[in-house]
Write a protein that holds these residues in place. Structure first.
Motif: not given
Length: 142
Positions: A9-10, A15-20, A55-59, A85-86
């Motif tokens: 969520a963080e 990402m959402e804020a940058a896109c907006l 995000n490459m850390e998803c899934g 992030l890593q």
């Protein structure tokens, strides 16, 4: 429109804020299955997402799996920015092999993220992977 695939969520909020801020309309996907479904449905309706942030850390640690699950003809209709992030050695090569146009490692710096988004929206099929380092090269005086 931009699809954001991120289980955190963080970072999803960042990402959402940058896109907006760039006037883009973000659509959020909570996991790779939903991300693939949203991308496929958009293509079927002849309204593909111009951009997807993954995000490459998803899934369980491999958000690129989602990119690879999209049919190649449909993958060509969307430009992908992968972030980690890593960041790990070999990530950039994996991104290129999966058909990703830009790769960003954390911590995510909003001005850099916005510059990367603009770069791939202006040149959707760059010859080389757009990274934080390639953006710096472009800014260097000749």
């Amino acid at each position: 429109r931009v699809l954001i695939l991120d289980e955190s969520a963080e970072s999803q909020g960042e990402m959402e804020a940058a896109c907006l801020a760039l006037g883009l309309h973000p659509v959020l996907a909570k996991d790779g299955i939903e991300g693939v479904r949203l991308l496929e449905e958009a293509c079927e309706k002849s309204c593909p997402f111009p951009l997807a942030i993954v995000n490459m850390e998803c899934g369980g640690g491999d958000g690129l799996f989602m990119v690879e699950q999209i049919r190649p003809d449909r993958r060509e209709q969307t430009h992908f920015l992968a972030f980690s992030l890593q960041g790990q050695r070999g990530d950039a090569l994996r991104c290129q092999e999966a058909g990703v146009q830009a790769y960003l490692t954390g911590p995510v710096d909003r001005p850099v993220l916005e510059a990367m988004l603009l770069a791939i929206l202006q040149d959707p099929r760059p010859e080389e992977l757009v990274t934080r380092h390639s953006l710096r090269k472009e800014e260097e005086p000749v």
